[in-house]
Motif scaffolding. Structure first.
Motif, PDB file in Angstrom:
ATOM      1  N   CYS A 577       7.293   2.493  40.054  1.00  0.00           N
ATOM      2  CA  CYS A 577       6.050   1.754  40.290  1.00  0.00           C
ATOM      3  C   CYS A 577       5.389   1.273  39.002  1.00  0.00           C
ATOM      4  O   CYS A 577       4.251   0.780  39.034  1.00  0.00           O
ATOM      5  CB  CYS A 577       5.064   2.633  41.066  1.00  0.00           C
ATOM      6  SG  CYS A 577       5.524   2.913  42.783  1.00  0.00           S
ATOM      7  N   GLU A 586       3.195  -5.787  45.362  1.00  0.00           N
ATOM      8  CA  GLU A 586       2.858  -5.906  46.791  1.00  0.00           C
ATOM      9  C   GLU A 586       3.990  -5.381  47.660  1.00  0.00           C
ATOM     10  O   GLU A 586       3.764  -4.700  48.672  1.00  0.00           O
ATOM     11  CB  GLU A 586       2.546  -7.371  47.107  1.00  0.00           C
ATOM     12  CG  GLU A 586       2.136  -7.619  48.537  1.00  0.00           C
ATOM     13  CD  GLU A 586       0.812  -6.975  48.899  1.00  0.00           C
ATOM     14  OE1 GLU A 586       0.572  -6.737  50.098  1.00  0.00           O
ATOM     15  OE2 GLU A 586       0.002  -6.702  47.983  1.00  0.00           O
ATOM     16  N   ARG A 589       3.984  -1.667  47.529  1.00  0.00           N
ATOM     17  CA  ARG A 589       2.901  -1.100  48.338  1.00  0.00           C
ATOM     18  C   ARG A 589       3.328  -0.934  49.793  1.00  0.00           C
ATOM     19  O   ARG A 589       3.024   0.066  50.439  1.00  0.00           O
ATOM     20  CB  ARG A 589       1.664  -1.994  48.263  1.00  0.00           C
ATOM     21  CG  ARG A 589       0.440  -1.379  48.925  1.00  0.00           C
ATOM     22  CD  ARG A 589      -0.596  -2.413  49.263  1.00  0.00           C
ATOM     23  NE  ARG A 589      -0.221  -3.183  50.442  1.00  0.00           N
ATOM     24  CZ  ARG A 589      -1.053  -4.025  51.060  1.00  0.00           C
ATOM     25  NH1 ARG A 589      -2.265  -4.224  50.593  1.00  0.00           N
ATOM     26  NH2 ARG A 589      -0.647  -4.687  52.121  1.00  0.00           N
ATOM     27  N   HIS A 590       4.049  -1.927  50.313  1.00  0.00           N
ATOM     28  CA  HIS A 590       4.559  -1.809  51.686  1.00  0.00           C
ATOM     29  C   HIS A 590       5.550  -0.656  51.782  1.00  0.00           C
ATOM     30  O   HIS A 590       5.595   0.050  52.800  1.00  0.00           O
ATOM     31  CB  HIS A 590       5.207  -3.129  52.110  1.00  0.00           C
ATOM     32  CG  HIS A 590       4.236  -4.252  52.294  1.00  0.00           C
ATOM     33  ND1 HIS A 590       3.203  -4.206  53.200  1.00  0.00           N
ATOM     34  CD2 HIS A 590       4.130  -5.468  51.681  1.00  0.00           C
ATOM     35  CE1 HIS A 590       2.506  -5.323  53.149  1.00  0.00           C
ATOM     36  NE2 HIS A 590       3.049  -6.104  52.224  1.00  0.00           N
ATOM     37  N   ASP A 593       3.555   2.538  52.085  1.00  0.00           N
ATOM     38  CA  ASP A 593       3.046   2.696  53.454  1.00  0.00           C
ATOM     39  C   ASP A 593       4.139   3.186  54.398  1.00  0.00           C
ATOM     40  O   ASP A 593       3.914   4.082  55.228  1.00  0.00           O
ATOM     41  CB  ASP A 593       2.490   1.366  53.962  1.00  0.00           C
ATOM     42  CG  ASP A 593       1.130   1.050  53.375  1.00  0.00           C
ATOM     43  OD1 ASP A 593       0.468   1.987  52.889  1.00  0.00           O
ATOM     44  OD2 ASP A 593       0.743  -0.132  53.378  1.00  0.00           O
ATOM     45  N   VAL A 633      -2.948  -2.467  43.046  1.00  0.00           N
ATOM     46  CA  VAL A 633      -2.784  -2.493  44.497  1.00  0.00           C
ATOM     47  C   VAL A 633      -2.114  -1.221  44.997  1.00  0.00           C
ATOM     48  O   VAL A 633      -2.426  -0.725  46.088  1.00  0.00           O
ATOM     49  CB  VAL A 633      -1.992  -3.756  44.923  1.00  0.00           C
ATOM     50  CG1 VAL A 633      -0.546  -3.688  44.438  1.00  0.00           C
ATOM     51  CG2 VAL A 633      -2.039  -3.949  46.423  1.00  0.00           C
ATOM     52  N   ILE A 634      -1.229  -0.632  44.185  1.00  0.00           N
ATOM     53  CA  ILE A 634      -0.567   0.613  44.587  1.00  0.00           C
ATOM     54  C   ILE A 634      -1.515   1.788  44.395  1.00  0.00           C
ATOM     55  O   ILE A 634      -1.599   2.684  45.241  1.00  0.00           O
ATOM     56  CB  ILE A 634       0.731   0.810  43.783  1.00  0.00           C
ATOM     57  CG1 ILE A 634       1.700  -0.340  44.055  1.00  0.00           C
ATOM     58  CG2 ILE A 634       1.372   2.146  44.125  1.00  0.00           C
ATOM     59  CD1 ILE A 634       2.988  -0.253  43.264  1.00  0.00           C
ATOM     60  N   ARG A 637      -4.016   1.837  47.166  1.00  0.00           N
ATOM     61  CA  ARG A 637      -3.437   2.290  48.426  1.00  0.00           C
ATOM     62  C   ARG A 637      -3.240   3.802  48.439  1.00  0.00           C
ATOM     63  O   ARG A 637      -3.512   4.459  49.451  1.00  0.00           O
ATOM     64  CB  ARG A 637      -2.099   1.578  48.658  1.00  0.00           C
ATOM     65  CG  ARG A 637      -1.345   2.065  49.874  1.00  0.00           C
ATOM     66  CD  ARG A 637      -2.159   1.880  51.141  1.00  0.00           C
ATOM     67  NE  ARG A 637      -2.243   0.482  51.498  1.00  0.00           N
ATOM     68  CZ  ARG A 637      -3.051  -0.004  52.441  1.00  0.00           C
ATOM     69  NH1 ARG A 637      -3.837   0.812  53.096  1.00  0.00           N
ATOM     70  NH2 ARG A 637      -3.075  -1.291  52.691  1.00  0.00           N
ATOM     71  N   THR A 638      -2.772   4.378  47.335  1.00  0.00           N
ATOM     72  CA  THR A 638      -2.548   5.825  47.316  1.00  0.00           C
ATOM     73  C   THR A 638      -3.864   6.584  47.467  1.00  0.00           C
ATOM     74  O   THR A 638      -3.917   7.619  48.160  1.00  0.00           O
ATOM     75  CB  THR A 638      -1.849   6.229  46.010  1.00  0.00           C
ATOM     76  OG1 THR A 638      -2.621   5.784  44.890  1.00  0.00           O
ATOM     77  CG2 THR A 638      -0.460   5.621  45.932  1.00  0.00           C
ATOM     78  N   TRP A 673      -6.948  -3.450  43.150  1.00  0.00           N
ATOM     79  CA  TRP A 673      -7.238  -2.078  43.597  1.00  0.00           C
ATOM     80  C   TRP A 673      -7.997  -2.109  44.927  1.00  0.00           C
ATOM     81  O   TRP A 673      -7.701  -1.342  45.841  1.00  0.00           O
ATOM     82  CB  TRP A 673      -8.067  -1.369  42.523  1.00  0.00           C
ATOM     83  CG  TRP A 673      -8.082   0.129  42.662  1.00  0.00           C
ATOM     84  CD1 TRP A 673      -7.297   1.020  42.009  1.00  0.00           C
ATOM     85  CD2 TRP A 673      -8.964   0.902  43.489  1.00  0.00           C
ATOM     86  NE1 TRP A 673      -7.612   2.307  42.381  1.00  0.00           N
ATOM     87  CE2 TRP A 673      -8.640   2.256  43.307  1.00  0.00           C
ATOM     88  CE3 TRP A 673      -9.974   0.581  44.381  1.00  0.00           C
ATOM     89  CZ2 TRP A 673      -9.290   3.295  43.953  1.00  0.00           C
ATOM     90  CZ3 TRP A 673     -10.636   1.601  45.056  1.00  0.00           C
ATOM     91  CH2 TRP A 673     -10.298   2.945  44.834  1.00  0.00           C
ATOM     92  N   GLY A 676      -5.649  -2.899  47.723  1.00  0.00           N
ATOM     93  CA  GLY A 676      -4.866  -1.755  48.150  1.00  0.00           C
ATOM     94  C   GLY A 676      -5.684  -0.740  48.902  1.00  0.00           C
ATOM     95  O   GLY A 676      -5.188  -0.103  49.842  1.00  0.00           O
TER      96      GLY A 676
END
Length: 843
Positions: A577, A586, A589-590, A593, A633-634, A637-638, A673, A676
């Motif tokens: 990452c 992006e 990130r999927h 998920d 973005v990662i 999301r985390t 950010w 995400g």
């Protein structure tokens, strides 16, 4: 024609047919031609009937008399070694060829096909044109387009019509009657086609010349056997060529050296909708349902058609009375008279339906066109028809599972706890593995559990070809799907393809194929070091474990592989990452998920230390959330995933967001950010609605973004907030516009916004209790039933039993039998309405 010798067939136009075969030139799928063919055959009584079609199908003609044979059907020819290379010859109830076949069967007269054999047609169609022929073919394209495809257009234009269909209806469908000369229509149409052939020759298509040479040879063979008592039913375009005198040697020379391919033929079901497309020999029609009606209702066709339309519209809850039907018939007759037509055609009836029954709207008229003008009739073929072994096994399964092919698309809900539904699921999944997409999985509306499946079914005639193609894999659906799955596993290139195949094997319950797929999966997983590939493969593998539980399949090997994949993802994800561009971030990130959802399912499946895998995954997420080298973005999301799982408090989440949205962070990274954390349709909008601190942080950051950087972050922010539902966006806008409230004001809390406070507000909570009791049926008045009087409860004072009125209220079906079976009432009402419609029009 009979035993006394040839009969002279002379029409009122003076055309004699006693000097050769009776040539009946027709329009394929024309109901007027079909009626004229029957009348001509009844008058001529030939000893043999020759029909345009592949001669290899002669052995299949007797099946047309089978009681289980129901048109529309089609002759299917396919290359034995290449089933996907095929051709169809469709026939409907109103096709002249079908009428000729049935007439021959009813009168004990042999019927034979005389067109170019399918062995040549299929091989010829599979050849590429030689380069030296390209220029000639290009020069003839315009002529072929105008003549070969639709010669009726030239005749219609010559007669002053701009619509060939309308010209055909006026000249053929609406002419003639009792006592008319049965041979006149063929004589006139033959003369017209003769003029066209003189002007345009073969229409730029040399294959017609070869086909017609073969037809003449077959006609000569029939004449040697039966004399001139021969009737030929063929396309009117071919009549002049069949009538001309030509040497046998010349015809044979045209057939010399034709390519060949070994072909198999059988009957397959067809549909009216497929007849409405260009098919087989280019004889697609626009309105098969209308033509079928004209053929089956020769008397009062307009009145009966309007009655059908009224029944359809009533079934769709439109108010259509008998008066509407009567007025529509009158308007159609008036329009036909004004337009100089002998009888109302489809144009006049459609105009009348739009004006009278549809109140000028094209929306219900489109329904009439789809359901009636075209229609969804599906033919049937007897079980005795030749078929590949796989088709026979599929037919057996369809009958045992009571799942009949239908032309209309419909949804099928399956409960996998029931044996029949589980069998249907297995069959549909196995067919999908074989490329026979009869069913398409759909999202279940009623449940998301693994015990329920939803399918969208739609049978197309081409699926018969797909079944023939799949026959190379085995003789049964189970054996063919097993062999196909094993071959696909060997040929798969990506790890995700193998895991998806393992999932499909479990859904289709292919126990013999699963070990092969698992061995290849283990080998590929051991060699693949790409974390993205591993992350793509894990979700399908974990879903397979759940499906295995539902279907009682041993998935121990899958569990080990899934746990191994998860561990490798945990180790390799943090390094993978780092140093990613926006597009790669992006995509990753999927992947995060997908792995998060898979870990949750895998935790439920693992029997040994189920909590350990989730804890390790959370540690990975915390590492990603705290690394500055990981894209925003990662990281966002985390943090969101940890917050949702309860591994991160709201205060800590607010602190991390505050750090990211501080002035020292680049606006683009901060916007990523936020994307995400609250983007991607993950409920982030509701999180902002119910957490004032997070919303305030986002609002303060957004208002502080420098003007020169705002245009750079705007597209990302628009994508983030555009994914929210309209109501969420509206609520967020109101909260931002209102701003912090005045402490102590009505409806506000100490935090300044109504409904938001660190502690529970007992008064606001108690206000909900009455509504909650009502919803749960805990109303105090309902509990005090012992004090109700007999009159309150409606009981009989003498017996304590409920009165008739109360029993009727408890069982409304008893008071109103039609409510017990609304379908019966609707059917009786519709039948009565249809009778009144037709009776009213007749009177």
């Amino acid at each position: 024609m009979g035993a006394d010798g040839p009969k002279t067939r002379t029409g009122s136009y003076g055309h004699a047919y006693d000097d050769g075969p009776l040539l009946l030139g027709v329009r394929h799928h024309g109901p007027g031609s079909a009626r004229a063919v029957r009348a001509a055959l009844e008058a001529a009584e030939p000893r043999v009937v020759l029909i345009e079609g592949p001669p290899e199908a002669d052995a299949l003609i007797p099946l047309a008399a089978d009681e289980d044979m129901r048109p529309p059907v089609a002759l299917l020819a396919h290359v034995v070694d290449e089933p996907g290379h095929s051709a169809f010859w469709p026939l409907a109830e109103f096709s002249p060829e079908w009428v000729a076949i049935r007439w021959a069967g009813e009168h004990g007269v042999p019927a034979r096909f005389i067109d170019l054999p399918a062995t040549h047609t299929l091989a010829w169609g599979n050849e590429e044109s030689a380069p030296e022929q390209a220029e000639e073919a290009e020069g003839a394209a315009e002529v072929e387009k105008a003549i070969r495809i639709d010669p009726l257009a030239v005749l219609a234009e010559t007669a002053g019509y701009d619509d060939p269909e309308r010209w055909w209806e006026d000249v053929v469908e609406h002419r003639g009657g009792a006592g008319a000369d049965p041979f006149v229509p063929f004589a006139v149409l033959g003369e017209a086609m003769g003029a066209l052939r003189e002007a345009y020759g073969a229409g730029g298509h040399d294959r017609d010349l070869v086909r017609e040479a073969h037809m003449r040879l077959r006609m000569r063979a029939a004449q040697r056997e039966f004399g001139d008592d021969v009737a030929v039913v063929c396309g009117a375009w071919h009549v002049p060529a069949l009538r001309q005198r030509s040497a046998v040697a010349a015809d044979r020379a045209l057939l010399k050296g034709l390519p060949k391919a070994k072909a198999d033929l059988t009957w397959v079901p067809w549909t009216h909708r497929r007849l409405a497309r260009v098919s087989g020999y280019g004889a697609g029609i626009d309105s098969p349902g209308w033509y079928g009606h004209l053929f089956s209702a020769p008397d009062r066709p307009v009145e009966r058609w309007m009655t059908k339309v009224a029944g359809l519209l009533r079934a769709e809850d439109r108010l259509v009375s008998s008066a509407h039907v009567i007025e529509a018939v009158r308007l159609a007759d008036t329009l036909a008279a004004m337009r100089g037509r002998p009888l109302p055609g489809l144009t006049e009836t459609s105009d009348a339906v739009r004006a009278v029954m549809c109140e000028g709207s094209d929306v219900p008229l489109a329904l009439v066109h789809d359901r009636l003008v075209v229609g969804d009739v599906l033919g049937e073929v007897p079980a005795s028809a030749p078929a590949v072994p796989l088709q026979r096994d599929l037919t057996r399964l369809q009958r045992s599972l009571r799942l009949k092919p239908e032309p209309m698309e419909r949804e099928l809900e399956l409960d996998l706890r029931k044996d029949t539904d589980a069998g249907r699921s297995r069959m549909l999944h196995r067919l999908r593995l074989l490329g026979v997409d009869w069913g398409e999985p759909a999202v279940s509306r009623g449940s998301t559990g693994t015990f329920r499946e939803t399918w969208r079914l739609h049978w197309e005639p081409e699926l018969s070809v797909r079944v023939a193609e799949a026959g190379v894999w085995g003789t049964t659906v189970l054996s063919a799907a097993t062999a196909k799955a094993e071959a696909d596993a060997v040929a798969a290139r990506a790890l995700a393809d193998v895991t998806a195949l393992a999932e499909r094997c479990l859904l289709a319950e292919l126990p013999d194929a699963l070990p092969v797929v698992m061995r290849i999966l283990a080998d590929r997983a051991a060699l693949d070091t790409d974390v993205g590939h591993l992350a793509q493969a894990l979700p399908a593998l974990v879903r397979s474990l759940r499906y295995g539980d539902v279907r009682g399949t041993d998935t121990h090997a899958l569990t080990d592989v899934a746990a191994g994949l998860a561990e490798r993802i945990f180790v390799g994800l943090p390094p993978a990452c780092t140093a990613l561009d926006a597009e790669a971030a992006e995509e990753m990130r999927h992947h995060v998920d997908a792995v998060h959802g898979a870990v949750a399912l895998l935790r439920e499946t693992l029997t040994a230390s189920p909590g350990g895998i989730r804890e390790r995954w959370h540690r990975v997420l915390k590492v990603l959330a705290g690394r500055d080298t990981v894209p925003g973005v990662i990281r966002g999301r985390t943090v969101r995933l940890l917050l949702d799982d309860g591994e991160l408090g709201h205060d800590e989440a607010a602190r991390l967001m505050g750090l990211v949205l501080s002035p020292g962070t680049e606006p683009g990274d901060a916007a990523a950010w936020i994307e995400g954390f609250v983007g991607g349709g993950s409920g982030g909008g509701m999180l902002l609605v119910h957490d004032e601190r997070l919303l305030g942080l986002v609002d303060a950051w957004l208002t502080g973004v420098p003007a020169e950087a705002f245009t750079d972050v705007l597209p990302l922010l628009r994508r983030t907030f555009a994914a929210y539902e309209a109501g969420v966006r509206r609520t967020l806008g109101e909260l931002v516009r209102r701003g912090p409230g005045v402490p102590g004001a009505a409806g506000t809390t100490a935090s300044g916004l109504p409904g938001f406070a660190p502690d529970l507000d007992p008064d606001r909570a108690d206000a909900v209790l009455p509504v909650l009791r009502l919803l749960l049926g805990l109303d105090e008045g309902a509990a005090d039933t012992d004090t109700a009087t007999d009159s309150d409860t409606g009981t009989d004072p003498g017996t304590g039993a409920g009165t008739d009125n109360d029993r009727d209220r408890a069982d409304p079906d008893r008071a109103d039998p039609d409510r017990a079976d609304p379908d019966r009432a609707d059917r009786e009402r519709d039948d009565h309405s249809d009778d009144n419609d037709l009776a009213g029009v007749t009177s």
